[in-house]
Enzyme design. Structure first.
Site, PDB file in Angstrom:
ATOM      1  N   GLY A 244       0.814  -1.215   0.000  1.00  0.00           N
ATOM      2  CA  GLY A 244       0.000   0.000   0.000  1.00  0.00           C
ATOM      3  C   GLY A 244       0.844   1.258   0.000  1.00  0.00           C
ATOM      4  O   GLY A 244       0.824   2.024  -0.956  1.00  0.00           O
ATOM      5  N   ASP A 245       1.603   1.462   1.060  1.00  0.00           N
ATOM      6  CA  ASP A 245       2.412   2.678   1.132  1.00  0.00           C
ATOM      7  C   ASP A 245       3.876   2.326   1.339  1.00  0.00           C
ATOM      8  O   ASP A 245       4.609   3.052   1.972  1.00  0.00           O
ATOM      9  CB  ASP A 245       1.916   3.581   2.267  1.00  0.00           C
ATOM     10  CG  ASP A 245       1.960   2.879   3.614  1.00  0.00           C
ATOM     11  OD1 ASP A 245       2.103   1.639   3.628  1.00  0.00           O
ATOM     12  OD2 ASP A 245       1.868   3.557   4.642  1.00  0.00           O
ATOM     13  N   GLU A 246       4.256   1.170   0.802  1.00  0.00           N
ATOM     14  CA  GLU A 246       5.635   0.731   0.965  1.00  0.00           C
ATOM     15  C   GLU A 246       6.362   0.685  -0.370  1.00  0.00           C
ATOM     16  O   GLU A 246       5.795   0.256  -1.369  1.00  0.00           O
ATOM     17  CB  GLU A 246       5.660  -0.683   1.551  1.00  0.00           C
ATOM     18  CG  GLU A 246       5.415  -0.730   3.030  1.00  0.00           C
ATOM     19  CD  GLU A 246       5.228  -2.158   3.469  1.00  0.00           C
ATOM     20  OE1 GLU A 246       6.031  -3.018   3.077  1.00  0.00           O
ATOM     21  OE2 GLU A 246       4.245  -2.413   4.189  1.00  0.00           O
TER      22      GLU A 246
END
Ligand code: C2E
Ligand code: CA
Ligand code: CA
Length: 596
Positions: A244-246
């Site tokens: 996701g936000d990596e």
């Protein structure tokens, strides 16, 4: 088809489905693989309408029409229940000059097929094609130019299909599959050359908050922007969005100079996580980074990933906005933390956490007036666990309330006699930040005081400013209720935050504790003494007394006294000691004479 006996023969031999249609969408050709995938051999002259539901036919034909008009296409189509095909369509001239198209189904997968499966299929297809192309090229060197062109095309097309399988649709970066491949490739390439590369895992701090606050559209922009910024960095070999936000970044950036690495990578980190202005929105960004360097810190892809991940975990727990490069101690620290997390709840429950009491002395007389209760944990395996460590972990685990209650019970019980004998006036307790804004806190605390057999006026509670400002209304309700019953309140660690002291002193507080960091700088910074004097004036005006913490030298004590602080606390006067030792000190008066 025009130039075609040879072309058809090639199509027949291809290991993937190929078909041709005329301008009326009728099939005019299909190879053996196509027969297999479509499940029948009587399709010549039929159209999609004979085999597929109308909504799908519409999609197929819309695309066919584009191709018939001269455009090439590469599309994912649903060709059956749960079966998807990646189909390449190319315009072609049929026999008699009629326009038509050739479709090549590059891959078909069922919905439940895994991405890795697609990956391996594509790779084997690519190998097959390369082989075929070589063969065909070899014995057809004399054949027509168009045929060569077409074969070249196929190579291109497959490499493009591969690219699609390796790309994250939202950001255009590599996806996890692409990342895995790049990592393997980097290891292969750098192994021989004796050069280093770093694997960096990036995680956007509090990304969920950005989404909640500014909306998903902005969230998506943030991800794209971060990707773009990373790509702009020099020496970056690969950038992938792996969650996701990596993000995962492979970079040559860390110089061979080990000493420069941290600063060098941090500079890059700060560039990537600059804040973003999106229309009228100002989005503050920060990110955590975990780094592992090949080959010094890890030699295999798995180890690199695990260690970069561990470093990231540490960066996050170090308060985020932080970059950690892997080193051997991280692994040990992680083990230690795990053990602390396992053992702490038990220690709190079984009340094996001990309490020591640190004297708080009157500046004028140097007599001990009260003590601060400080938690101490000695664990069989872990040894002495400092409060900074376990209070932080208790906080992360939501256990601080229970920890404080246990410390209170034990300390109140132990100090009761000293209090009742008048040897000390009060015990001062640290209050965990969440409690002071809990609506039930005052009531529970008063019950606890009562149960311990001591009086409210014998209790000081120390709260830190940041916990009060989180919900000033709830905090002041608690402070008022406790104050009305005779409990006194101290503002702890003053000078480490940024609050407006005036506003805080409007709260029902009785005491200000000046943090050790201010005391330390008294001797080296002239302005600090002026500042302390003005704090004293303000405090006096508000009827609040002041304790200077962390006094370690006679000189510091002199400064603090000169500024007008009524009370002092610090190693110069005494460390935290168990109750029996405190009792002995107070009885013999050693402390007073020692420091007088
Ligand atoms: P704090 O409330 O600021 O407590 C004072 C800390 O400064 C104590 O460290 C004390 O030992 C140390 N100290 C006192 N005099 C000196 C000095 O002259 N020089 C130096 N260098 N240090 C001095 P300690 O016991 O390690 O506690 C650290 C922090 O842990 C405390 O800071 C407090 O925030 C927290 N803590 C300790 N016990 C409890 C507890 O029972 N409940 C909660 N919620 N927090 C606790
Ligand atoms: Ca304290
Ligand atoms: Ca303090």
């Amino acid at each position: 088809m025009t130039d075609t006996p040879s072309l058809l023969a090639i199509f027949d031999a291809l290991p993937y489905p190929v078909f041709a249609k005329n301008a009326r969408h009728e099939w005019v050709y299909g190879n053996a693989e196509f027969v297999k995938i479509i499940g029948r051999d009587d399709f010549i002259g039929m159209t999609d309408a004979d085999l597929f539901p109308p909504h799908q036919v519409e999609i197929f034909w819309r695309e066919d029409d584009l191709v018939l008009a001269g455009q090439e296409s590469l599309n994912e189509e649903e060709i059956g229940e749960d079966v998807y095909a990646l189909t390449r369509k190319v315009p072609i001239e049929l026999a008699g000059g009629e326009p038509g198209l050739v479709g090549i189904i590059i891959a078909s997968v069922s919905d439940s097929d895994l991405a890795s499966d697609i990956h391996s299929r594509f790779e084997s297809r690519l190998r097959e094609t390369a082989h075929l192309v070589d063969q065909l090229k070899a014995d057809m060197r004399h054949k027509t130019e168009t045929l060569k062109q077409k074969l070249l095309h196929r190579e291109l097309e497959l490499s493009r299909a591969l690219e699609i399988a390796h790309t994250d649709a939202a950001t255009g970066l590599r996806n996890r599959l692409g990342f895995e491949e790049d990592l393997q490739e980097a290891i292969r390439k750098y192994e021989d050359k004796g050069r280093v590369f770093a694997l960096v895992f990036l995680d956007v701090d509090h990304f969920k908050r950005i989404n909640d606050r500014f909306g998903h559209e902005t969230g998506d922009k943030v991800l794209k922007l971060i990707g773009r910024r990373v790509r702009k960095l020099p020496n970056v070999i690969s950038v992938a969005r792996i969650g996701g936000d990596e993000f995962a970044v492979i970079t040559e950036r860390p110089s061979v100079e080990v000493d420069d690495r941290q600063a060098d990578l941090e500079e890059a980190q700060h560039y990537v996580f600059r804040s973003l202005i999106d229309g009228s929105k100002h989005v503050e960004l920060s990110g955590s980074a975990g780094v592992c360097v090949f080959p010094e810190q890890a030699e295999t892809a798995d180890q690199l990933k695990r260690r970069a991940d561990l470093a990231l975990l540490h960066a996050k727990s170090a308060g985020r906005n932080c970059l950690k490069i892997f080193d051997e101690t991280l692994g040990q620290a992680a083990d230690r933390r795990r053990l602390v997390e396992e053992e702490l709840p038990k220690a709190i429950r079984e009340e094996t956490i001990e309490v020591v009491f640190q004297p708080i002395v009157c500046s004028a007389t140097r007599h001990v007036r009260g003590v601060e209760a400080l938690a101490r944990w000695h664990h069989e395996e872990l040894g002495v666990v400092p409060p900074q460590e376990f209070v932080g972990i208790a906080n992360d685990m939501g256990l601080t309330s229970r920890l404080d209650a246990a410390v209170f019970r034990k300390a109140a019980r132990q100090a009761r006699e000293l209090l009742n004998a008048g040897l000390i006036e009060y015990v001062s307790f640290n209050v965990c930040p969440n409690d002071i804004i809990d609506p039930d806190y005052a009531c529970e605390m008063l019950e606890r005081i009562d149960a311990a057999g001591i009086k409210p006026h014998q209790v000081f509670l120390e709260v830190i400013e940041s916990s009060i400002v989180r919900d000033i209304q709830a905090a002041s309700d608690n402070l008022r209720e406790l104050g009305a019953s005779g409990v006194k309140m101290a503002l702890d660690d003053y000078g480490t935050g940024f609050s407006n002291l005036r506003a805080l002193l409007d709260l029902p507080l009785h005491r200000l504790k000046i943090d050790r960091s201010m005391v330390v700088s008294l001797e080296s910074n002239d302005r600090m003494l002026d500042f302390l004097v003005s704090i004293m004036q303000l405090a006096q005006g508000m009827g609040v007394d002041v304790v200077a913490e962390g006094i370690e030298t006679a000189r510091q004590a002199m400064f603090v006294e000169a500024a007008g602080c009524q009370f002092m606390q610090g190693f110069h006067f005494g460390r935290g000691v168990p109750v029996r030792e405190l009792d002995a000190l107070l009885q013999s008066g050693t402390l007073q004479s020692q420091v007088a």
